[in-house]
Motif scaffolding. Structure first.
Motif, PDB file in Angstrom:
ATOM      1  N   ASP A 119       0.823  -1.207   0.000  1.00 54.78           N
ATOM      2  CA  ASP A 119       0.000   0.000   0.000  1.00 54.78           C
ATOM      3  C   ASP A 119       0.863   1.265   0.000  1.00 54.78           C
ATOM      4  O   ASP A 119       0.474   2.295  -0.549  1.00 54.78           O
ATOM      5  CB  ASP A 119      -1.013   0.019   1.141  1.00 54.78           C
ATOM      6  CG  ASP A 119      -0.416  -0.355   2.497  1.00 54.78           C
ATOM      7  OD1 ASP A 119       0.732  -0.819   2.553  1.00 54.78           O
ATOM      8  OD2 ASP A 119      -1.123  -0.193   3.508  1.00 54.78           O
ATOM      9  N   ALA A 120       2.065   1.182   0.556  1.00 54.23           N
ATOM     10  CA  ALA A 120       2.989   2.311   0.476  1.00 54.23           C
ATOM     11  C   ALA A 120       3.475   2.460  -0.961  1.00 54.23           C
ATOM     12  O   ALA A 120       3.641   3.574  -1.462  1.00 54.23           O
ATOM     13  CB  ALA A 120       4.162   2.116   1.428  1.00 54.23           C
ATOM     14  N   ARG A 127       1.754  10.218  -3.787  1.00 57.10           N
ATOM     15  CA  ARG A 127       1.440  10.618  -2.409  1.00 57.10           C
ATOM     16  C   ARG A 127       2.593  10.192  -1.492  1.00 57.10           C
ATOM     17  O   ARG A 127       2.500   9.218  -0.746  1.00 57.10           O
ATOM     18  CB  ARG A 127       0.123   9.989  -1.986  1.00 57.10           C
ATOM     19  CG  ARG A 127      -1.056  10.469  -2.814  1.00 57.10           C
ATOM     20  CD  ARG A 127      -2.423   9.981  -2.309  1.00 57.10           C
ATOM     21  NE  ARG A 127      -2.432   8.750  -1.574  1.00 57.10           N
ATOM     22  CZ  ARG A 127      -2.753   7.556  -2.092  1.00 57.10           C
ATOM     23  NH1 ARG A 127      -3.047   7.429  -3.358  1.00 57.10           N
ATOM     24  NH2 ARG A 127      -2.755   6.481  -1.328  1.00 57.10           N
ATOM     25  N   ALA A 131       0.708   4.152  -2.860  1.00 56.39           N
ATOM     26  CA  ALA A 131       0.681   5.584  -2.545  1.00 56.39           C
ATOM     27  C   ALA A 131       1.827   6.303  -3.250  1.00 56.39           C
ATOM     28  O   ALA A 131       1.648   7.398  -3.798  1.00 56.39           O
ATOM     29  CB  ALA A 131       0.767   5.800  -1.033  1.00 56.39           C
ATOM     30  N   LYS A 153      11.430   8.109   5.755  1.00 54.20           N
ATOM     31  CA  LYS A 153      11.528   9.002   4.602  1.00 54.20           C
ATOM     32  C   LYS A 153      12.663   8.581   3.681  1.00 54.20           C
ATOM     33  O   LYS A 153      12.514   8.526   2.457  1.00 54.20           O
ATOM     34  CB  LYS A 153      11.733  10.439   5.072  1.00 54.20           C
ATOM     35  CG  LYS A 153      11.810  11.460   3.950  1.00 54.20           C
ATOM     36  CD  LYS A 153      11.957  12.858   4.540  1.00 54.20           C
ATOM     37  CE  LYS A 153      12.000  13.907   3.465  1.00 54.20           C
ATOM     38  NZ  LYS A 153      13.317  14.038   2.859  1.00 54.20           N
ATOM     39  N   GLU A 178       4.200   3.424  10.232  1.00 53.99           N
ATOM     40  CA  GLU A 178       3.254   2.645  11.040  1.00 53.99           C
ATOM     41  C   GLU A 178       3.517   1.151  10.938  1.00 53.99           C
ATOM     42  O   GLU A 178       3.460   0.437  11.929  1.00 53.99           O
ATOM     43  CB  GLU A 178       1.824   2.956  10.600  1.00 53.99           C
ATOM     44  CG  GLU A 178       1.386   4.358  10.950  1.00 53.99           C
ATOM     45  CD  GLU A 178       0.064   4.760  10.312  1.00 53.99           C
ATOM     46  OE1 GLU A 178      -0.534   3.927   9.581  1.00 53.99           O
ATOM     47  OE2 GLU A 178      -0.353   5.909  10.526  1.00 53.99           O
ATOM     48  N   ILE A 199       3.930  11.597   1.200  1.00 50.48           N
ATOM     49  CA  ILE A 199       3.683  11.684   2.645  1.00 50.48           C
ATOM     50  C   ILE A 199       2.881  10.476   3.128  1.00 50.48           C
ATOM     51  O   ILE A 199       3.184   9.903   4.176  1.00 50.48           O
ATOM     52  CB  ILE A 199       2.993  13.013   3.004  1.00 50.48           C
ATOM     53  CG1 ILE A 199       3.958  14.163   2.725  1.00 50.48           C
ATOM     54  CG2 ILE A 199       2.523  13.016   4.460  1.00 50.48           C
ATOM     55  CD1 ILE A 199       3.359  15.538   2.881  1.00 50.48           C
ATOM     56  N   ASP A 200       1.884  10.071   2.353  1.00 45.30           N
ATOM     57  CA  ASP A 200       1.099   8.893   2.735  1.00 45.30           C
ATOM     58  C   ASP A 200       1.974   7.640   2.755  1.00 45.30           C
ATOM     59  O   ASP A 200       1.852   6.800   3.652  1.00 45.30           O
ATOM     60  CB  ASP A 200      -0.073   8.685   1.767  1.00 45.30           C
ATOM     61  CG  ASP A 200      -1.148   9.757   1.914  1.00 45.30           C
ATOM     62  OD1 ASP A 200      -1.205  10.391   2.985  1.00 45.30           O
ATOM     63  OD2 ASP A 200      -1.917   9.959   0.956  1.00 45.30           O
ATOM     64  N   ALA A 201       2.870   7.520   1.791  1.00 48.04           N
ATOM     65  CA  ALA A 201       3.766   6.363   1.743  1.00 48.04           C
ATOM     66  C   ALA A 201       4.671   6.343   2.975  1.00 48.04           C
ATOM     67  O   ALA A 201       4.888   5.288   3.577  1.00 48.04           O
ATOM     68  CB  ALA A 201       4.599   6.403   0.460  1.00 48.04           C
ATOM     69  N   LYS A 208       4.026   7.696   5.909  1.00 53.47           N
ATOM     70  CA  LYS A 208       3.191   7.344   7.072  1.00 53.47           C
ATOM     71  C   LYS A 208       2.960   5.838   7.152  1.00 53.47           C
ATOM     72  O   LYS A 208       3.041   5.239   8.229  1.00 53.47           O
ATOM     73  CB  LYS A 208       1.842   8.060   6.990  1.00 53.47           C
ATOM     74  CG  LYS A 208       1.891   9.518   7.309  1.00 53.47           C
ATOM     75  CD  LYS A 208       0.495  10.129   7.204  1.00 53.47           C
ATOM     76  CE  LYS A 208       0.510  11.612   7.440  1.00 53.47           C
ATOM     77  NZ  LYS A 208      -0.835  12.204   7.298  1.00 53.47           N
ATOM     78  N   ILE A 209       2.667   5.226   6.009  1.00 55.00           N
ATOM     79  CA  ILE A 209       2.414   3.784   5.983  1.00 55.00           C
ATOM     80  C   ILE A 209       3.658   3.018   6.430  1.00 55.00           C
ATOM     81  O   ILE A 209       3.587   2.101   7.260  1.00 55.00           O
ATOM     82  CB  ILE A 209       1.967   3.336   4.574  1.00 55.00           C
ATOM     83  CG1 ILE A 209       0.579   3.904   4.264  1.00 55.00           C
ATOM     84  CG2 ILE A 209       1.965   1.809   4.454  1.00 55.00           C
ATOM     85  CD1 ILE A 209       0.177   3.818   2.807  1.00 55.00           C
TER      86      ILE A 209
END
Length: 143
Positions: A11-12, A20, A15, A40, A30, A22-24, A26-27
């Motif tokens: 899913d990263a 995306r 993204a 990053k 987490e 930033i979403d990657a 975050k994934i």
């Protein structure tokens, strides 16, 4: 799978492919409990060369807590120990808490008690005893 045994999350990847970033990040944070800088760097490296990037081996993998975190645990300050681990090891909250929990379980030292090599010195005990005697003398003899 990367060199450190971690998979880059699908899913990263989706993204990242959708732009995306930033979403990657975050994934990845987490999913793997990484700090912001490490996540990053991994995401950006994965963007440049898909499938070849691996997260940098973190100092957090050394298995040992910083001395300040061990001292905080000996004083019963678990939250302070977690904060110290987060700052010094560059981990996220969840990963830092897990590291502190593993240390407590592995060491067998109850929280709020000093480990055998971290006991207060004889000087500290002597000063405490002297203060106690002075306090009792002041109360009994009216200062």
């Amino acid at each position: 799978m990367s060199a450190s045994g971690r998979h880059f999350p699908a899913d990263a990847r989706a993204a990242l492919d959708a732009g995306r970033l930033i979403d990657a990040i975050k994934i990845v944070r987490e999913r793997h409990g990484l700090g912001l800088a490490e996540a990053k760097a991994w995401v950006e490296a994965e963007r440049e060369a898909p499938g070849t990037a691996a997260p940098a081996e973190s100092r957090a993998d050394d298995g040992e807590l910083p001395a300040a975190a061990r001292a905080a645990l000996a004083g019963g300050r678990v939250i302070d120990a977690i904060k110290i681990v987060r700052i010094e090891r560059g981990l996220g909250l969840k990963a830092a808490k897990e590291r502190v929990d593993r240390h407590v379980a592995r060491s067998g030292t109850p929280i709020g008690h000093a480990a055998p090599g971290e006991r207060p010195s004889a000087l500290a005990w002597g000063l405490l005893l002297a203060a106690l005697v002075a306090g009792v003398a002041w109360v009994l003899f009216g200062g």
